[in-house]
Design a protein around this motif. Structure first.
Motif, PDB file in Angstrom:
ATOM      1  N   ARG A 126       0.837  -1.201   0.000  1.00  0.00           N
ATOM      2  CA  ARG A 126       0.000   0.000   0.000  1.00  0.00           C
ATOM      3  C   ARG A 126       0.876   1.258   0.000  1.00  0.00           C
ATOM      4  N   ASP A 129       2.507   1.741  -3.423  1.00  0.00           N
ATOM      5  CA  ASP A 129       1.544   2.270  -4.392  1.00  0.00           C
ATOM      6  C   ASP A 129       1.318   3.771  -4.179  1.00  0.00           C
ATOM      7  N   ALA A 130       1.274   4.189  -2.913  1.00  0.00           N
ATOM      8  CA  ALA A 130       1.085   5.613  -2.614  1.00  0.00           C
ATOM      9  C   ALA A 130       2.288   6.422  -3.101  1.00  0.00           C
ATOM     10  N   LEU A 132       4.315   5.563  -5.553  1.00  0.00           N
ATOM     11  CA  LEU A 132       4.265   5.559  -7.015  1.00  0.00           C
ATOM     12  C   LEU A 132       3.299   6.625  -7.535  1.00  0.00           C
ATOM     13  N   ALA A 133       2.166   6.765  -6.881  1.00  0.00           N
ATOM     14  CA  ALA A 133       1.188   7.768  -7.311  1.00  0.00           C
ATOM     15  C   ALA A 133       1.778   9.170  -7.206  1.00  0.00           C
ATOM     16  N   ARG A 134       2.535   9.425  -6.168  1.00  0.00           N
ATOM     17  CA  ARG A 134       3.169  10.739  -6.003  1.00  0.00           C
ATOM     18  C   ARG A 134       4.266  10.959  -7.035  1.00  0.00           C
ATOM     19  N   ARG A 136       4.222  10.080 -10.095  1.00  0.00           N
ATOM     20  CA  ARG A 136       3.660  10.319 -11.431  1.00  0.00           C
ATOM     21  C   ARG A 136       3.339  11.785 -11.691  1.00  0.00           C
ATOM     22  N   VAL A 137       3.363  12.618 -10.675  1.00  0.00           N
ATOM     23  CA  VAL A 137       2.924  14.007 -10.794  1.00  0.00           C
ATOM     24  C   VAL A 137       3.909  14.820 -11.635  1.00  0.00           C
ATOM     25  N   GLU A 197       8.685   5.787 -13.346  1.00  0.00           N
ATOM     26  CA  GLU A 197       7.479   5.038 -12.991  1.00  0.00           C
ATOM     27  C   GLU A 197       7.559   3.604 -13.518  1.00  0.00           C
ATOM     28  N   THR A 201       7.637   0.490 -11.004  1.00  0.00           N
ATOM     29  CA  THR A 201       6.490  -0.412 -11.085  1.00  0.00           C
ATOM     30  C   THR A 201       6.947  -1.850 -11.290  1.00  0.00           C
TER      31      THR A 201
END
Length: 238
Positions: A126, A129-130, A132-134, A136-137, A197, A201
């Motif tokens: 978790r 994943d958090a 990774l989301a950051r 991508r910005v 990313e 990933t």
């Protein structure tokens, strides 16, 4: 009551110097477990630096396992093993220093990925994943992606279940941060974000699949790409 922070010379690497000041206060007991650090705004004013510099210093302290950050609340000193590692931060950020960094980092990161694949828990995934989301910005908050990159590797170290990985990677977190910044200076933001990313990933998916061999291979590929992006030739023997 801890000592008041001092102004930081502009010729110094600012985040590392600020992190070192707080680390000394923690080690000497001026800041104790449970104590909250000043707010970003307060530290920015006290040290005479931007909030971006403060965020990098906080990220370094977090990666060294000295503090934890709580969303919307602040940064707090945490209990940690008595023995910990803090490197001399006077090393220049030149090609030679980066080569030395990768010679240490490559075997540590590759082994950490393999161990994380074997021993991670749902919370580690978790958190990855958090992060990774950051990463991508690409808008005005893209700088947070640099800190998220660093956090991703800290999570993998924690997922090994071996605190030595957390300590060793935390000790070189400032140098790792410098390599990430250097790569983003050399490559267009949208392009570097897509590359990073993809590599992260691949590591995350291999860890999630509990495949240590694949996780090690994915991390090795990421380490090779990281070195190449700062024009560094590194020999791999793993």
């Amino acid at each position: 009551m801890q000592d008041a922070p001092t102004q930081i010379l502009r010729t110094q690497h600012l985040p590392a110097r600020i992190a070192a000041q707080f680390a000394r206060q923690i080690q000497q007991g001026a800041l104790k477990p449970g104590d909250r650090l000043p707010t970003e705004n307060a530290m920015s004013r006290s040290f005479g630096v931007s909030r971006t510099v403060i965020r990098e210093a906080i990220a370094q302290l977090r990666n060294e396992g000295m503090i934890e950050t709580r969303q919307g609340v602040g940064a707090f000193v945490i209990d940690r093993p008595t023995r910990h590692i803090r490197l001399d931060d006077r090393a220049d950020s030149d090609g030679h220093a980066f080569r030395d960094l990768f010679q240490l980092r490559v075997p540590l990161e590759i082994e950490a990925a393999g161990l994380a694949a074997a021993g991670h828990g749902p919370e580690h995934l978790r958190q990855m994943d958090a992060a990774l989301a950051r990463m991508r910005v690409t808008d005005d908050s893209a700088h947070d992606g640099i800190l998220a990159d660093l956090e991703f590797h800290r999570i993998i170290a924690a997922a090994t279940g071996n605190d030595y990985f957390v300590q060793f990677l935390g000790a070189v977190s400032d140098r790792i941060l410098q390599t990430i910044v250097r790569s983003r200076e050399r490559i267009r933001l949208e392009e570097i974000v897509a590359i990073v990313e993809r590599e992260h990933t691949a590591v995350r998916d291999a860890i999630a699949a509990r495949d240590p061999v694949r996780a090690r291979a994915a991390m090795r590929a990421h380490m090779a790409g990281s070195a190449e992006r700062i024009a560094l030739r590194v020999e791999f023997y793993l």
